[in-house]
Write a protein that holds these residues in place. Structure first.
Motif, PDB file in Angstrom:
ATOM      1  N   PRO A 388       0.798  -1.212   0.000  1.00  0.00           N
ATOM      2  CA  PRO A 388       0.000   0.000   0.000  1.00  0.00           C
ATOM      3  C   PRO A 388       0.838   1.273   0.000  1.00  0.00           C
ATOM      4  O   PRO A 388       0.347   2.339   0.358  1.00  0.00           O
ATOM      5  CB  PRO A 388      -0.768  -0.131   1.318  1.00  0.00           C
ATOM      6  CG  PRO A 388       0.230  -0.782   2.232  1.00  0.00           C
ATOM      7  CD  PRO A 388       1.074  -1.671   1.379  1.00  0.00           C
ATOM      8  N   CYS A 389       2.096   1.160  -0.419  1.00  0.00           N
ATOM      9  CA  CYS A 389       3.015   2.298  -0.298  1.00  0.00           C
ATOM     10  C   CYS A 389       2.554   3.525  -1.094  1.00  0.00           C
ATOM     11  O   CYS A 389       2.829   4.658  -0.699  1.00  0.00           O
ATOM     12  CB  CYS A 389       4.404   1.895  -0.779  1.00  0.00           C
ATOM     13  SG  CYS A 389       5.002   0.391  -0.012  1.00  0.00           S
ATOM     14  N   CYS A 392       0.848   5.896   1.064  1.00  0.00           N
ATOM     15  CA  CYS A 392       1.378   6.064   2.430  1.00  0.00           C
ATOM     16  C   CYS A 392       2.143   7.386   2.521  1.00  0.00           C
ATOM     17  O   CYS A 392       2.961   7.697   1.653  1.00  0.00           O
ATOM     18  CB  CYS A 392       2.307   4.888   2.741  1.00  0.00           C
ATOM     19  SG  CYS A 392       3.234   5.072   4.274  1.00  0.00           S
ATOM     20  N   ALA A 394       4.563   8.163   4.281  1.00  0.00           N
ATOM     21  CA  ALA A 394       6.015   8.000   4.506  1.00  0.00           C
ATOM     22  C   ALA A 394       6.736   7.534   3.254  1.00  0.00           C
ATOM     23  O   ALA A 394       7.931   7.248   3.292  1.00  0.00           O
ATOM     24  CB  ALA A 394       6.233   7.007   5.644  1.00  0.00           C
ATOM     25  N   ARG A 395       6.040   7.475   2.107  1.00  0.00           N
ATOM     26  CA  ARG A 395       6.595   6.741   0.961  1.00  0.00           C
ATOM     27  C   ARG A 395       7.906   7.281   0.404  1.00  0.00           C
ATOM     28  O   ARG A 395       8.727   6.510  -0.066  1.00  0.00           O
ATOM     29  CB  ARG A 395       5.555   6.627  -0.169  1.00  0.00           C
ATOM     30  CG  ARG A 395       5.081   7.941  -0.790  1.00  0.00           C
ATOM     31  CD  ARG A 395       3.883   7.675  -1.711  1.00  0.00           C
ATOM     32  NE  ARG A 395       3.309   8.884  -2.296  1.00  0.00           N
ATOM     33  CZ  ARG A 395       2.422   9.660  -1.688  1.00  0.00           C
ATOM     34  NH1 ARG A 395       2.027   9.372  -0.462  1.00  0.00           N
ATOM     35  NH2 ARG A 395       1.953  10.733  -2.293  1.00  0.00           N
ATOM     36  N   CYS A 398      10.661   6.424   3.172  1.00  0.00           N
ATOM     37  CA  CYS A 398      10.850   4.973   3.324  1.00  0.00           C
ATOM     38  C   CYS A 398      11.237   4.320   2.000  1.00  0.00           C
ATOM     39  O   CYS A 398      12.036   3.381   1.977  1.00  0.00           O
ATOM     40  CB  CYS A 398       9.551   4.378   3.861  1.00  0.00           C
ATOM     41  SG  CYS A 398       9.427   2.606   3.730  1.00  0.00           S
ATOM     42  N   GLY A 400       9.407   2.460   0.273  1.00  0.00           N
ATOM     43  CA  GLY A 400       8.705   1.184   0.076  1.00  0.00           C
ATOM     44  C   GLY A 400       9.339   0.015   0.812  1.00  0.00           C
ATOM     45  O   GLY A 400       8.888  -1.114   0.684  1.00  0.00           O
ATOM     46  N   GLY A 401      10.390   0.292   1.581  1.00  0.00           N
ATOM     47  CA  GLY A 401      11.009  -0.778   2.374  1.00  0.00           C
ATOM     48  C   GLY A 401      12.069  -1.532   1.586  1.00  0.00           C
ATOM     49  O   GLY A 401      12.005  -1.622   0.359  1.00  0.00           O
ATOM     50  N   ARG A 411       4.254  -6.747   4.100  1.00  0.00           N
ATOM     51  CA  ARG A 411       5.037  -5.743   4.835  1.00  0.00           C
ATOM     52  C   ARG A 411       4.570  -5.755   6.293  1.00  0.00           C
ATOM     53  O   ARG A 411       3.428  -5.418   6.580  1.00  0.00           O
ATOM     54  CB  ARG A 411       4.822  -4.360   4.208  1.00  0.00           C
ATOM     55  CG  ARG A 411       5.515  -4.216   2.872  1.00  0.00           C
ATOM     56  CD  ARG A 411       5.213  -2.872   2.224  1.00  0.00           C
ATOM     57  NE  ARG A 411       6.178  -2.602   1.162  1.00  0.00           N
ATOM     58  CZ  ARG A 411       6.094  -3.089  -0.062  1.00  0.00           C
ATOM     59  NH1 ARG A 411       5.087  -3.887  -0.390  1.00  0.00           N
ATOM     60  NH2 ARG A 411       7.005  -2.788  -0.970  1.00  0.00           N
ATOM     61  N   CYS A 414       5.470  -1.666   8.737  1.00  0.00           N
ATOM     62  CA  CYS A 414       5.029  -0.301   8.393  1.00  0.00           C
ATOM     63  C   CYS A 414       4.738   0.554   9.624  1.00  0.00           C
ATOM     64  O   CYS A 414       5.104   1.727   9.661  1.00  0.00           O
ATOM     65  CB  CYS A 414       3.812  -0.371   7.475  1.00  0.00           C
ATOM     66  SG  CYS A 414       4.244  -1.130   5.904  1.00  0.00           S
ATOM     67  N   ILE A 417       8.058   1.612  10.911  1.00  0.00           N
ATOM     68  CA  ILE A 417       8.718   2.628  10.065  1.00  0.00           C
ATOM     69  C   ILE A 417       8.057   3.992  10.260  1.00  0.00           C
ATOM     70  O   ILE A 417       8.723   5.008  10.480  1.00  0.00           O
ATOM     71  CB  ILE A 417       8.659   2.211   8.576  1.00  0.00           C
ATOM     72  CG1 ILE A 417       9.515   0.965   8.335  1.00  0.00           C
ATOM     73  CG2 ILE A 417       9.103   3.347   7.659  1.00  0.00           C
ATOM     74  CD1 ILE A 417       9.305   0.322   6.964  1.00  0.00           C
ATOM     75  N   ARG A 418       6.724   4.010  10.184  1.00  0.00           N
ATOM     76  CA  ARG A 418       6.024   5.302  10.294  1.00  0.00           C
ATOM     77  C   ARG A 418       6.101   5.856  11.715  1.00  0.00           C
ATOM     78  O   ARG A 418       6.232   7.071  11.904  1.00  0.00           O
ATOM     79  CB  ARG A 418       4.567   5.148   9.867  1.00  0.00           C
ATOM     80  CG  ARG A 418       4.380   5.036   8.357  1.00  0.00           C
ATOM     81  CD  ARG A 418       2.909   5.072   7.990  1.00  0.00           C
ATOM     82  NE  ARG A 418       2.214   3.928   8.534  1.00  0.00           N
ATOM     83  CZ  ARG A 418       1.743   2.904   7.801  1.00  0.00           C
ATOM     84  NH1 ARG A 418       1.871   2.923   6.497  1.00  0.00           N
ATOM     85  NH2 ARG A 418       1.124   1.906   8.374  1.00  0.00           N
TER      86      ARG A 418
HETATM   87  S1  SF4 Z   1       5.880   2.517   5.669  1.00  0.00           S
HETATM   88 FE1  SF4 Z   1       7.142   2.186   3.834  1.00  0.00          FE
HETATM   89  S2  SF4 Z   1       6.780   0.018   3.310  1.00  0.00           S
HETATM   90 FE2  SF4 Z   1       5.107   0.645   4.684  1.00  0.00          FE
HETATM   91  S3  SF4 Z   1       3.430   1.337   3.358  1.00  0.00           S
HETATM   92 FE3  SF4 Z   1       4.666   3.140   3.901  1.00  0.00          FE
HETATM   93  S4  SF4 Z   1       6.112   3.359   2.207  1.00  0.00           S
HETATM   94 FE4  SF4 Z   1       5.320   1.243   2.135  1.00  0.00          FE
END
Ligand code: SF4
Ligand code: SF4
Length: 443
Positions: A388-389, A392, A394-395, A398, A400-401, A411, A414, A417-418
């Motif tokens: 779902p990046c 998101c 934080a894309r 991040c 996308g990891g 994933r 998330c 990360i956020r």
């Molecule tokens: S935190 Fe990173 S991996 Fe998770 S949805 Fe957002 S962009 Fe994608």
């Protein structure tokens, strides 16, 4: 803020903006271009209403925060020339770590060393087309790279001579388990100005359980003694510790404190999310606990920084640097773009973790980068193509990891990360007010 509240505050409410409360004010993180603003009450309420009513683009436009063209489009980025290579100089290891991504160094195949010819051909590939003043990095990893010490040293010497001849700025990195280091290695690494990363997983009992020798004997004490000559030198060389966090890790602030006191240049944590045998992997609950501990480490960093003390917590320093710079990118890293891993046989992989894995195979040192496969990689791995990046907030921080952790997997990290990014944005606002000197000298 407790960890549940932090995770809730960091959950996506809109894809173009995220609102942050730092304790000293209210802020907006505008996703396009990774812009961070302090808000007065009126603007905060305007944006909050827009988030609730799903009308953020119009609100950003009315506040003149919407750009005519987004900084990041849907097209894959055209890869920069190769600027960093990581050589799997030894696909073998003297440890038998519980969670090793390289499957005890061999990457699932027969154990082998990289021949010098492959290493020097890799150096030539790295330097091809470079001009005076260009910057490149040559990394040595494994397995355990010091198993193949003679080739490592010869390759570094060759690379330094060639780079000096061309006027190219060449930096060296080494990731090692530390068990085989000698005082002579310390001299060599200092002479070449290596950035050395030691994989050290915490207090002795935990490290010994996770990173034993193949015989089962613990390796902590061997490493502690072997790294002393490196820690003492550190003029041109920098020696950092990297802790791979597993569900067994219970006290990151203590580990951080202990390792900084040991004399490491910096100390960082990364969660174990993908091990070949599934051992040691962090589940959602483990990541939540880790987030709480990372935030405790972050508060310790804030406190010491305001008091004028150096507290080299890598994750925090990195996050603050990226927030300050306004880093925005459609990928998590340069893997497969300007950065490649090289197997002992001279095959190119998207990065060190994809060595021996067909998914990330991108050519050979002798034949060059497979441009077709690389184009597919760049298109498929773009964050706009990830779910779902693509919605998101934080894309672009991040990306996308980590590809290695997300390809073919759900994933799991998330919220971690956020939550960490939300905390760091708040810390950035606080430190900009209380310790502005921290950001001097940065763009
Ligand atoms: S935190 Fe990173 S991996 Fe998770 S949805 Fe957002 S962009 Fe994608
Ligand atoms: S794919 Fe993952 S492991 Fe490889 S360079 Fe990128 S972030 Fe690092």
């Amino acid at each position: 803020m407790n960890v549940d509240a932090l995770i809730a505050a960091a959950r996506p409410a809109a894809s173009d903006v995220h609102l942050i409360e730092s304790g000293i004010g209210r802020h907006a993180f505008v996703v396009d271009g990774s812009r961070f603003y302090d808000l007065d009450d009126t603007v905060f309420q305007t944006l909050k209403a827009a988030v609730d009513q799903q009308s953020v683009p119009a609100a950003l436009a009315s506040l003149q925060l919407k750009r005519a063209r987004p900084a990041i489009g849907h097209d894959p980025v055209v890869p920069a020339p190769v600027h960093a290579l990581s050589l799997a100089i030894a696909q073998k290891c003297n440890l038998g770590c519980a969670y090793c991504y390289a499957e005890e160094g061999s990457f699932g195949g027969p154990a082998k060393n990289m021949p010098l010819e492959t290493a020097t051909a890799s150096v030539e590939m790295l330097l091809r087309g470079k001009h005076a003043g260009d910057r490149v990095n040559l990394a040595f990893m494994g397995g355990e790279p010091l198993v193949n010490r003679a080739v490592l040293r010869e390759a570094a010497k060759y690379a330094r001579n060639r780079a000096e001849h061309l006027g190219v700025v060449l930096t060296f990195s080494l990731t090692t388990n530390g068990t085989l280091l000698t005082p002579a290695d310390a001299d060599f690494l200092e002479d070449y100005g290596f950035a050395v990363t030691i994989s050290l997983d915490g207090p002795a009992h935990l490290h010994n359980m996770l990173r034993p020798f193949k015989s089962g004997r613990g390796s902590f004490e061997t490493i502690r003694k072997a790294i002393l000559p490196l820690l003492e030198r550190q003029r041109q060389m920098q020696v950092s510790a990297r802790v791979t966090v597993t569900p067994e890790h219970k006290n990151l602030p203590q580990i951080l404190d202990d390792f900084i006191r040991m004399g490491f240049h910096s100390v960082g944590f990364s969660p174990m999310l993908n091990s070949p045998n599934g051992r040691g992997e962090m589940e959602v609950g483990d990541l939540k606990r880790m987030l709480a501990e990372m935030v405790s480490c972050g508060y310790a960093f804030e406190k010491k920084t305001v008091a004028g003390e150096r507290y080299p917590f890598t994750n925090m320093l990195q996050a603050l640097k990226e927030i300050h710079r306004g880093t925005h990118r459609p990928y998590p890293c340069g893997a497969g773009a300007g950065y490649f891993g090289v197997s002992a046989d001279g095959d190119l992989a998207a990065c060190h973790r994809f060595v021996g894995n067909e998914v990330g195979a991108l050519g050979t040192v002798s034949g060059g980068v497979d441009r077709e496969r690389q184009a597919t990689w760049m298109a498929d791995r773009h964050v706009h193509r990830q779910e779902p990046c693509n919605t998101c907030w934080a894309r672009y921080q991040c990306g996308g990891g980590c590809h290695h952790e997300t390809i073919g997997r759900e994933r799991r990290s998330c919220d971690y990360i956020r939550g960490w990014l939300y905390y760091c944005l708040g810390a950035y606002a606080r430190l900009a007010a209380t310790a502005p000197g921290l950001f001097h000298g940065h763009a």
